[in-house]
Design a protein around this motif. Structure first.
Motif, PDB file in Angstrom:
ATOM      1  N   ALA A   1       0.728  -1.178   0.064  1.00 24.04           N
ATOM      2  CA  ALA A   1      -0.039  -0.150  -0.024  1.00 24.04           C
ATOM      3  C   ALA A   1       0.964   1.210  -0.004  1.00 24.04           C
ATOM      4  O   ALA A   1       2.044   1.306   0.631  1.00 24.04           O
ATOM      5  CB  ALA A   1      -0.886  -0.059   1.372  1.00 24.04           C
ATOM      6  N   LEU A   2       0.462   2.486  -0.683  1.00 25.33           N
ATOM      7  CA  LEU A   2       1.250   3.402  -0.921  1.00 25.33           C
ATOM      8  C   LEU A   2       0.432   4.555  -0.339  1.00 25.33           C
ATOM      9  O   LEU A   2      -0.750   4.964  -0.892  1.00 25.33           O
ATOM     10  CB  LEU A   2       1.836   3.765  -2.242  1.00 25.33           C
TER      11      LEU A   2
ATOM     12  N   GLY B   1      -0.075   7.926 -11.354  1.00 21.89           N
ATOM     13  CA  GLY B   1      -1.309   7.794 -12.547  1.00 21.89           C
ATOM     14  C   GLY B   1      -2.771   8.143 -11.861  1.00 21.89           C
ATOM     15  O   GLY B   1      -3.666   7.848 -12.455  1.00 21.89           O
ATOM     16  N   CYS B   2      -2.568   8.879 -10.786  1.00 21.08           N
ATOM     17  CA  CYS B   2      -3.961   8.946 -10.080  1.00 21.08           C
ATOM     18  C   CYS B   2      -4.829  10.163 -11.151  1.00 21.08           C
ATOM     19  O   CYS B   2      -4.251  11.221 -11.398  1.00 21.08           O
ATOM     20  CB  CYS B   2      -3.811   9.871  -8.692  1.00 21.08           C
ATOM     21  N   GLU B   3      -5.969   9.834 -11.208  1.00 25.99           N
ATOM     22  CA  GLU B   3      -6.930  11.001 -11.701  1.00 25.99           C
ATOM     23  C   GLU B   3      -6.854  12.175 -10.909  1.00 25.99           C
ATOM     24  O   GLU B   3      -6.873  11.982  -9.682  1.00 25.99           O
ATOM     25  CB  GLU B   3      -8.242  10.204 -11.810  1.00 25.99           C
TER      26      GLU B   3
ATOM     27  N   PHE C   1     -12.453   6.926   2.238  1.00 26.93           N
ATOM     28  CA  PHE C   1     -11.395   6.314   2.946  1.00 26.93           C
ATOM     29  C   PHE C   1      -9.912   6.889   2.409  1.00 26.93           C
ATOM     30  O   PHE C   1      -8.829   6.376   2.795  1.00 26.93           O
ATOM     31  CB  PHE C   1     -11.155   4.739   2.737  1.00 26.93           C
ATOM     32  N   LEU C   2      -9.994   7.873   1.508  1.00 29.63           N
ATOM     33  CA  LEU C   2      -8.757   8.751   0.885  1.00 29.63           C
ATOM     34  C   LEU C   2      -8.040   7.588  -0.078  1.00 29.63           C
ATOM     35  O   LEU C   2      -6.697   7.926  -0.397  1.00 29.63           O
ATOM     36  CB  LEU C   2      -7.736   8.897   2.007  1.00 29.63           C
ATOM     37  N   ARG C   3      -8.673   6.749  -0.663  1.00 29.16           N
ATOM     38  CA  ARG C   3      -8.249   5.844  -1.710  1.00 29.16           C
ATOM     39  C   ARG C   3      -8.276   6.663  -3.205  1.00 29.16           C
ATOM     40  O   ARG C   3      -9.344   7.107  -3.438  1.00 29.16           O
ATOM     41  CB  ARG C   3      -8.981   4.517  -1.864  1.00 29.16           C
ATOM     42  N   SER C   4      -7.422   6.843  -3.717  1.00 30.53           N
ATOM     43  CA  SER C   4      -7.142   7.527  -5.045  1.00 30.53           C
ATOM     44  C   SER C   4      -7.706   6.526  -6.153  1.00 30.53           C
ATOM     45  O   SER C   4      -8.257   5.235  -5.851  1.00 30.53           O
ATOM     46  CB  SER C   4      -5.774   7.781  -5.358  1.00 30.53           C
ATOM     47  N   SER C   5      -7.768   6.986  -7.252  1.00 25.92           N
ATOM     48  CA  SER C   5      -8.364   5.964  -8.381  1.00 25.92           C
ATOM     49  C   SER C   5      -7.415   5.015  -8.885  1.00 25.92           C
ATOM     50  O   SER C   5      -7.730   3.989  -9.454  1.00 25.92           O
ATOM     51  CB  SER C   5      -8.368   7.187  -9.712  1.00 25.92           C
ATOM     52  N   VAL C   6      -6.133   5.040  -8.174  1.00 18.96           N
ATOM     53  CA  VAL C   6      -5.169   3.847  -8.350  1.00 18.96           C
ATOM     54  C   VAL C   6      -5.176   2.774  -7.487  1.00 18.96           C
ATOM     55  O   VAL C   6      -4.960   3.233  -6.129  1.00 18.96           O
ATOM     56  CB  VAL C   6      -3.735   4.452  -8.467  1.00 18.96           C
ATOM     57  N   PRO C   7      -5.580   1.727  -7.384  1.00 18.91           N
ATOM     58  CA  PRO C   7      -5.575   0.553  -6.404  1.00 18.91           C
ATOM     59  C   PRO C   7      -4.282   0.645  -5.572  1.00 18.91           C
ATOM     60  O   PRO C   7      -3.184   0.490  -6.249  1.00 18.91           O
ATOM     61  CB  PRO C   7      -5.940  -0.658  -6.941  1.00 18.91           C
ATOM     62  N   GLY C   8      -4.525   0.676  -4.077  1.00 23.23           N
ATOM     63  CA  GLY C   8      -3.528   0.667  -3.294  1.00 23.23           C
ATOM     64  C   GLY C   8      -2.874   1.935  -2.809  1.00 23.23           C
ATOM     65  O   GLY C   8      -1.892   2.108  -1.949  1.00 23.23           O
ATOM     66  N   VAL C   9      -3.191   3.105  -3.727  1.00 21.32           N
ATOM     67  CA  VAL C   9      -2.623   4.417  -3.425  1.00 21.32           C
ATOM     68  C   VAL C   9      -3.686   5.351  -2.879  1.00 21.32           C
ATOM     69  O   VAL C   9      -4.771   5.410  -3.172  1.00 21.32           O
ATOM     70  CB  VAL C   9      -2.164   4.926  -4.747  1.00 21.32           C
ATOM     71  N   TYR C  10      -3.308   5.812  -1.310  1.00 21.97           N
ATOM     72  CA  TYR C  10      -3.993   6.696  -0.644  1.00 21.97           C
ATOM     73  C   TYR C  10      -3.450   7.982  -0.775  1.00 21.97           C
ATOM     74  O   TYR C  10      -2.322   8.279  -0.752  1.00 21.97           O
ATOM     75  CB  TYR C  10      -4.203   6.261   0.824  1.00 21.97           C
TER      76      TYR C  10
END
Length: 368
Positions: A112-113, A264-266, A283-292
């Motif tokens: 996770a990042l 690559g986050c939108e 939950f502060l999750r970005s559009s890239v899985p695993g990136v908050y």
């Protein structure tokens, strides 16, 4: 959920990043906390004023003391903290490329990042803005509160938001004379409690005013200000010259989205939260899985809000890594979202609350 054998990487050791890393570590995750600076703590160690609000939000505690508490907790947990370390690339699959102490580079595959990269102060250009003596308010705050250096003897503060009025008061405490605080808008932008302290010190406030130019042979000697109309155009004949040796610029912050862009986050544009920022859910999750994304990168707010966002992302990331069961995650995230909602209440928090609500609802979430 199977437990991941990959570490969680938190980029940014400010209030949001520290809180995220602490939650992850407490849940039993392997955590690496990286920061490009030589000391952790971020903006907290520049904040000598007391926080206000509720006790659970550290009301009455000074920013640097909160920073010390967070650092002590992270050290007790045995956190892997890598300072003087820049993240220069993020590849697919959450492969993080870092350069440590400008001597060695390496990559780490993250489970996770969490990006807690903060925000950048906005600049304001005008004739003479490159003269020595023109600086951002954050620069002045670092000089007086971290390095114990007075940036100038007589200061003009441009901008009346919280940063502007807080730093103006801290300059007064450090022994400087604040000639004036000017604000382009027709009303002041900072909290009344901060503005009142500066007013009581005899500092004049000028609304609907802007800086036209700075003058000086080798450094700032004079600042020329003027009134503006409803379209923020200077009104001829209203010019005033102030003898100052320092001009501090406090005209807002912009989320530091560079690493999120590399990942690559939108993005989306939300002016109430500082401008362009990564899209994210509740939950502060970005559009890239695993990136908050947490703290000011996810929308410029207060340090208290940044810490709660860090906790929220840390809890959810711990669950995603298999370090926390679903029931515990739901209970902990529910508590944290409640505290976040409470922080965004009131006259100054309402706009941010509504803006944040729009952001997460677009991602299918609900802030409350």
């Amino acid at each position: 959920m199977a437990r991941s054998n990959k570490p969680a990487i938190v980029v940014g050791a400010g209030p949001a990043g520290l809180c995220a890393a602490i939650e992850l570590k407490k849940a039993g995750a392997s955590v690496i906390l990286m920061d490009e600076n030589s000391k952790p703590g971020g903006q907290l160690f520049k904040q000598i004023h007391k926080f206000f609000g509720s006790q659970e939000h550290k009301a009455g505690v000074r920013g640097f003391d909160i920073g010390r508490e967070l650092l002590a907790e992270s050290m007790e947990l045995g956190m892997d903290v890598r300072l003087d370390t820049e993240v220069v690339g993020i590849q697919k699959g959450l492969q993080v490329w870092a350069v440590e102490k400008r001597e060695k580079s390496y990559t780490i595959d993250a489970g996770a990042l969490i990006l807690a990269t903060g925000a950048t102060e906005n600049a304001l250009s005008f004739p003479g803005w490159t003269l020595p003596g023109v600086m951002t308010a954050g620069c002045a705050q670092t000089l007086i509160n971290v390095h114990r250096v007075l940036p100038g003897k007589r200061v003009l503060m441009v901008g009346s938001g919280n940063v502007g009025v807080i730093v103006a008061y801290q300059l007064l405490q450090a022994g400087a004379d604040v000639a004036a605080v000017i604000e382009a808008a027709p009303r002041l932008g900072g909290y009344g409690v901060h503005t009142a302290k500066v007013r009581r010190s005899g500092v004049p406030f000028h609304v609907s005013s802007t800086i036209l130019k700075a003058e000086g042979s080798q450094s700032v000697e004079v600042a020329v200000i003027a009134k503006v109309d409803e379209r923020f155009n200077p009104i001829p004949g209203t010019e005033t010259s102030l003898e100052v040796d320092t001009i501090c610029i406090a005209v807002g912050l912009t989320p530091s989205i560079e690493l999120a862009s590399l990942a690559g986050c939108e993005m989306m544009y939300v002016p109430e939260l500082g401008g362009t920022m990564p899209r994210h859910d509740e939950f502060l999750r970005s559009s890239v899985p695993g990136v908050y994304v947490v703290g000011d990168i996810a929308g410029v707010e207060e340090a208290s809000t940044a810490m709660e966002e860090g906790r929220l992302a840390g809890i959810h990331a711990a669950f995603s890594l298999g370090c926390m069961d679903e029931a515990t995650m739901k209970e902990r995230t529910g508590e944290t979202i409640r505290r976040l909602w409470a922080l965004r209440q009131g006259m100054f928090g309402e706009k941010r609350h509504l803006a944040k609500k729009r952001v997460v609802e677009k991602e299918g979430g609900n802030l409350r």
